[in-house]
Design a protein around this motif. Structure first.
Motif, mmCIF file in Angstrom:
data_model
loop_
_atom_site.group_PDB
_atom_site.id
_atom_site.type_symbol
_atom_site.label_atom_id
_atom_site.label_comp_id
_atom_site.label_asym_id
_atom_site.label_seq_id
_atom_site.Cartn_x
_atom_site.Cartn_y
_atom_site.Cartn_z
ATOM 1 N N LEU A 383 -41.394 11.370 -54.737
ATOM 2 C CA LEU A 383 -40.816 10.183 -55.446
ATOM 3 C C LEU A 383 -41.693 8.881 -54.411
ATOM 4 O O LEU A 383 -40.247 7.898 -53.625
ATOM 5 C CB LEU A 383 -39.506 9.706 -54.816
ATOM 6 N N ASP A 384 -42.305 9.069 -53.887
ATOM 7 C CA ASP A 384 -43.572 8.429 -54.068
ATOM 8 C C ASP A 384 -44.166 7.363 -54.691
ATOM 9 O O ASP A 384 -45.183 6.499 -54.384
ATOM 10 C CB ASP A 384 -44.700 8.855 -53.026
ATOM 11 N N THR A 385 -44.180 7.429 -55.784
ATOM 12 C CA THR A 385 -44.492 6.546 -57.122
ATOM 13 C C THR A 385 -43.111 5.148 -57.929
ATOM 14 O O THR A 385 -41.657 5.390 -57.064
ATOM 15 C CB THR A 385 -45.245 7.073 -58.462
ATOM 16 N N ALA A 386 -43.297 4.205 -57.792
ATOM 17 C CA ALA A 386 -42.559 3.468 -58.524
ATOM 18 C C ALA A 386 -41.450 4.169 -59.187
ATOM 19 O O ALA A 386 -39.838 3.944 -59.259
ATOM 20 C CB ALA A 386 -42.955 1.837 -59.246
ATOM 21 N N GLU A 387 -41.663 5.394 -60.033
ATOM 22 C CA GLU A 387 -40.704 5.445 -61.066
ATOM 23 C C GLU A 387 -40.015 6.694 -60.126
ATOM 24 O O GLU A 387 -38.663 7.017 -61.023
ATOM 25 C CB GLU A 387 -41.365 6.459 -61.869
ATOM 26 N N GLY A 388 -40.681 7.220 -59.778
ATOM 27 C CA GLY A 388 -39.308 8.487 -58.553
ATOM 28 C C GLY A 388 -39.171 7.169 -57.743
ATOM 29 O O GLY A 388 -37.925 7.791 -57.984
ATOM 30 N N LEU A 389 -39.263 6.772 -57.520
ATOM 31 C CA LEU A 389 -38.225 4.834 -56.463
ATOM 32 C C LEU A 389 -36.844 4.771 -57.421
ATOM 33 O O LEU A 389 -36.047 4.743 -56.741
ATOM 34 C CB LEU A 389 -39.323 4.257 -55.846
ATOM 35 N N ALA A 390 -36.884 4.648 -58.299
ATOM 36 C CA ALA A 390 -35.625 3.869 -59.516
ATOM 37 C C ALA A 390 -35.428 5.663 -59.854
ATOM 38 O O ALA A 390 -34.023 4.869 -59.469
ATOM 39 C CB ALA A 390 -37.399 3.952 -60.794
ATOM 40 N N ILE A 391 -35.787 6.538 -59.864
ATOM 41 C CA ILE A 391 -35.170 7.645 -59.769
ATOM 42 C C ILE A 391 -33.833 7.865 -58.889
ATOM 43 O O ILE A 391 -33.250 8.051 -59.095
ATOM 44 C CB ILE A 391 -35.847 9.193 -60.384
ATOM 45 N N ALA A 392 -34.725 7.513 -57.621
ATOM 46 C CA ALA A 392 -33.912 7.658 -56.618
ATOM 47 C C ALA A 392 -33.133 7.052 -56.812
ATOM 48 O O ALA A 392 -31.710 7.116 -55.802
ATOM 49 C CB ALA A 392 -34.888 7.863 -55.534
ATOM 50 N N CYS A 393 -33.312 5.187 -57.145
ATOM 51 C CA CYS A 393 -32.692 4.103 -56.753
ATOM 52 C C CYS A 393 -31.265 4.910 -57.707
ATOM 53 O O CYS A 393 -29.965 4.605 -57.492
ATOM 54 C CB CYS A 393 -32.917 3.102 -57.246
ATOM 55 N N PHE A 394 -31.486 5.038 -59.307
ATOM 56 C CA PHE A 394 -30.458 5.396 -59.597
ATOM 57 C C PHE A 394 -29.021 6.389 -59.153
ATOM 58 O O PHE A 394 -28.092 6.429 -59.348
ATOM 59 C CB PHE A 394 -31.284 5.630 -61.190
ATOM 60 N N VAL A 395 -29.845 7.551 -58.806
ATOM 61 C CA VAL A 395 -29.114 8.474 -58.449
ATOM 62 C C VAL A 395 -27.851 8.185 -57.221
ATOM 63 O O VAL A 395 -26.628 8.437 -57.023
ATOM 64 C CB VAL A 395 -30.346 9.716 -57.676
#
Length: 424
Positions: A383-395
């Motif tokens: 999760l070192d990309t913007a999309e990865g951070l968005a996934i982490a934020c969602f969870v």
């Protein structure tokens, strides 16, 4: 043995009666549908009719010659003014304003009479001096009290009536000799107007603030549950459906915004409900303060759900495999969150006690555990990309919703205990 003859109606006649009955039901369906869709408008029309009726009743003071001659023009006007200023849409609001008007009138009239009598005893130039000093002291002190937030929030109307009555009575004492008689007659007119308002408001199609705040609270649970389901479903749509998603989005945040903006209305309805007498399913000491606390938690939930909007707007193409891998636990968590909200709302609607510890809290903890397993160290490394951070934020937002729902379940359970809800 004797025989019993049972008359059998003619077949055509029975069919005709059934057809007529169905025709009558069909003819009523548009009326029922219209009433259901325009409940608010119908309530407003009824309120206007009640206000008009109250004004007609209070105007009888002018229509009856004997009563008008005894009361006088100046004093009779106070009854009409009382109806105009205190008749509110909700019955509790009318009772509250009437009570504050009565307290303000009694205190202001009493102190005004004392100031007028004291000035009359001094006489001469001392009379207007005493009255002027009294106006300055009491008017200034009452105005300062209106600037205090807690007083302004609940007692502003009563303080304003105190200032008005004190000024009118004390100044009238400079020119009038029978100040006490004038104050008594005006108080009688105010009581008459208040009684007409109360009778009209309470006994003719009353509009209860308690019913409105109760039903509004129940609908918020359903709105937030639908928003969570819509968010989760839209988040895990296939990439190929992205174009259709922009045209027909599943998640709707309008209800969340409505919940966020409901604080002022909820506080007003709770204050009005406290004044209402026993009626229907609500007793005299119903814990309306709990509705405010539950409303605060619901607004926090709505804010958290709105934070998911950024995750929905993010691109779905990168890390698609990771998103697919977390789909099942996230959908299970979303289903548990929506079920919990509906279960809590149903318990308030049916006024039955909610048992959070044996049924709701374990399910929420299980959902949180499933989400925490999704965010394993192995997956966090991706999760070192913007999309990865968005996934982490969602969870993490889903985990936060589950945590807040545990607190909400306890608040609803306390409401059931304080209000004496039936056990399920």
């Amino acid at each position: 043995m004797g025989s019993t003859v049972i008359p059998i109606p003619d077949g055509d006649q029975g069919f005709a009666d059934l057809k007529e009955k169905r025709k009558f039901q069909v003819s009523l369906s548009p009326i029922v549908s219209f009433v259901q869709k325009n409940k608010d408008s119908i309530k407003k029309i009824i309120h206007c009719i009640k206000v008009g009726t109250a004004l007609v009743l209070v105007s009888l003071v002018y229509f009856v010659d004997r009563l008008y001659k005894e009361i006088g023009d100046d004093n009779a006007m106070w009854a009409i003014m009382t109806v105009v200023v205190i008749f509110e849409f909700h019955a509790g609001a009318t009772l509250g304003k009437g009570f504050y008007r009565g307290i303000g009138t009694v205190l202001g009239g009493g102190l005004g009479c004392i100031a007028a009598i004291l000035g009359e005893q001094v006489g001469g130039i001392g009379n207007p001096f005493i009255v002027g000093v009294s106006l300055f002291i009491f008017g200034g002190a009452a105005t300062y009290a209106r600037l205090i937030p807690n007083i302004k929030k609940r007692y502003d109307y009563g303080v304003m009536i105190f200032i008005l009555t004190f000024n009118l009575v004390s100044v009238s004492g400079i020119r009038e000799e029978n100040v006490m008689e004038i104050a008594r007659e005006r108080l009688v007119m105010i009581v008459m107007g208040f009684a007409i308002c109360i009778c009209t408001s309470l006994f003719f199609f009353p509009t209860w603030a308690s019913d409105e705040i109760h039903n509004s609270m129940v609908s918020k649970f359903e709105d937030l549950a639908s928003s969570i389901e819509g968010c989760v479903e839209e988040y895990f749509r296939l990439v190929g459906d992205k174009e259709n998603q922009s045209v027909h989005p599943i998640a709707s945040f309008r209800n969340c915004v409505s919940v966020l903006n409901s604080k002022a209305k909820d506080e007003s309805l709770v204050n009005f409900a406290k004044w209402e007498p026993w009626h229907g399913k609500f007793g005299l000491f119903h814990p309306w303060e709990k509705y405010q606390k539950i409303g605060e938690v619901l607004r926090e939930l709505a804010a958290t759900i709105l934070s998911l909007k950024g995750s929905l707007n993010s691109s779905k193409e990168p890390l698609q495999a990771l998103r697919v891998s977390i789909k099942e636990p996230c959908e299970a968590a979303g289903s548990s969150l929506a079920w919990t909200l509906r279960e809590l709302g149903e318990s308030i609607k049916k006024m039955r006690r909610c048992q959070s510890e044996p049924f709701i809290v374990p399910r929420l903890k299980l959902a949180r555990q499933g989400l925490s397993q999704v965010m394993s160290p192995f997956k966090l490394g991706k999760l070192d990309t913007a999309e990865g951070l968005a996934i982490a934020c969602f969870v993490f937002s889903l985990m936060e919703l589950a945590e807040k729902l545990e607190g909400l379940a306890k608040e609803v359970e306390e409401l059931g205990e304080l209000a004496g809800f039936n056990r399920s």
